[in-house]
Write an enzyme that holds these catalytic residues in place. Structure first.
Site, PDB file in Angstrom:
ATOM      1  N   GLU A  69      20.425  39.597 -30.051  1.00 57.21           N
ATOM      2  CA  GLU A  69      19.452  40.096 -29.076  1.00 57.21           C
ATOM      3  C   GLU A  69      18.447  41.057 -29.698  1.00 57.21           C
ATOM      4  O   GLU A  69      18.808  41.993 -30.391  1.00 57.21           O
ATOM      5  CB  GLU A  69      20.194  40.798 -27.927  1.00 57.21           C
ATOM      6  CG  GLU A  69      21.216  39.924 -27.202  1.00 57.21           C
ATOM      7  CD  GLU A  69      20.580  38.807 -26.385  1.00 57.21           C
ATOM      8  OE1 GLU A  69      19.342  38.864 -26.163  1.00 57.21           O
ATOM      9  OE2 GLU A  69      21.309  37.896 -25.964  1.00 57.21           O
ATOM     10  N   CYS A  93      26.180  44.360 -20.613  1.00 58.57           N
ATOM     11  CA  CYS A  93      25.679  44.043 -21.954  1.00 58.57           C
ATOM     12  C   CYS A  93      24.325  44.709 -22.177  1.00 58.57           C
ATOM     13  O   CYS A  93      24.102  45.379 -23.190  1.00 58.57           O
ATOM     14  CB  CYS A  93      25.567  42.533 -22.140  1.00 58.57           C
ATOM     15  SG  CYS A  93      27.159  41.669 -22.177  1.00 58.57           S
ATOM     16  N   HIS A 143      25.536  38.349 -28.387  1.00 55.94           N
ATOM     17  CA  HIS A 143      26.237  37.602 -27.341  1.00 55.94           C
ATOM     18  C   HIS A 143      27.013  36.439 -27.964  1.00 55.94           C
ATOM     19  O   HIS A 143      26.440  35.683 -28.757  1.00 55.94           O
ATOM     20  CB  HIS A 143      25.243  37.021 -26.335  1.00 55.94           C
ATOM     21  CG  HIS A 143      25.091  37.846 -25.104  1.00 55.94           C
ATOM     22  ND1 HIS A 143      23.860  38.220 -24.592  1.00 55.94           N
ATOM     23  CD2 HIS A 143      26.020  38.372 -24.258  1.00 55.94           C
ATOM     24  CE1 HIS A 143      24.045  38.930 -23.491  1.00 55.94           C
ATOM     25  NE2 HIS A 143      25.339  39.032 -23.267  1.00 55.94           N
TER      26      HIS A 143
END
Length: 222
Positions: A88, A168, A187
């Site tokens: 991410e 998250c 993730h």
């Protein structure tokens, strides 16, 4: 090198939550990571920490982690829709509308950011594109048993800009607020969809290695 001379890397995974009640693939993978990583004569101690899927647990964990002055913090979470490991780039604020495992909500659906005030988005300074390219180039063996999904070639990782609006995104945002140069979120897909826990742990480890390479290079340039 003694443990006092090693640099610290903290890797977190999440505990069970709705939809992943029995096990959380993130914590299962994190537990399999080795204790040590070495690069160019420097040893890094990998400390693994499970965080409950609760806003209060994140509020407690993040400052506790950063006060220990880690070289790197990597948060790992599970995505039920991921088909590979997603690295991410950023986290958004003002979208945390879901209740946590304790049934608690955030005031105004937003995160308090002591260092970045009312920022709507924070980005990691780590070069995510470079991390993904390097891992995919060196990770053929670890994904060999799961090379195709629906007849499409499968890569170990991909770049993502969708960390989500649950815990998250919350934990990533809070760590980015502390130090965006040393924070990353990853993730992972559910277990065996398509990677085994061993495969996932191998991929996460390679991502951590690439982060260390970038941080070491940045130190050399200073």
């Amino acid at each position: 090198m003694s443990s006092l001379e090693r640099k610290l890397i903290v890797v977190t995974g999440f505990g069970p939550f709705v939809g992943h009640e029995e096990v959380n693939a993130s914590w299962e993978a994190v537990q399999l990571l080795p204790e040590l990583l070495s690069y160019k004569g420097t040893d890094y101690q990998l400390e693994k920490r499970m965080v409950s899927v609760e806003y209060a647990a994140v509020d407690e964990a993040v400052p506790d982690i950063w006060q220990r002055q880690p070289e790197l913090v990597v948060h790992v979470g599970v995505s039920g829709i991921a088909k590979c490991v997603c690295v991410e780039k950023l986290a958004y604020n003002h979208q945390f509308r879901r209740p946590d495992n304790a049934g608690q909500y955030l005031n105004n659906a937003s995160c308090c950011l002591p260092h970045n005030a009312n920022a709507n988005v924070l980005r990691t300074v780590l070069n995510v594109d470079k991390i993904v390219d390097a891992v995919n180039a060196t990770c053929k063996d670890c994904v060999a048993p799961a090379q195709t999904v629906n007849d499409k070639s499968l890569e170990a990782t991909r770049v993502s800009k969708n960390v989500g609006g649950f815990l998250c995104g919350y934990i990533y945002l809070k760590s980015l607020d502390v130090d965006c140069k040393r924070s990353l979120f990853v993730h992972v897909p559910p277990i065996d969809k398509p990677f085994s826990t061993v495969q996932t742990a191998d991929i996460v480890y390679k991502i951590i290695e690439q982060c260390v390479h970038q941080l070491a290079a940045a130190c050399d340039c200073e």
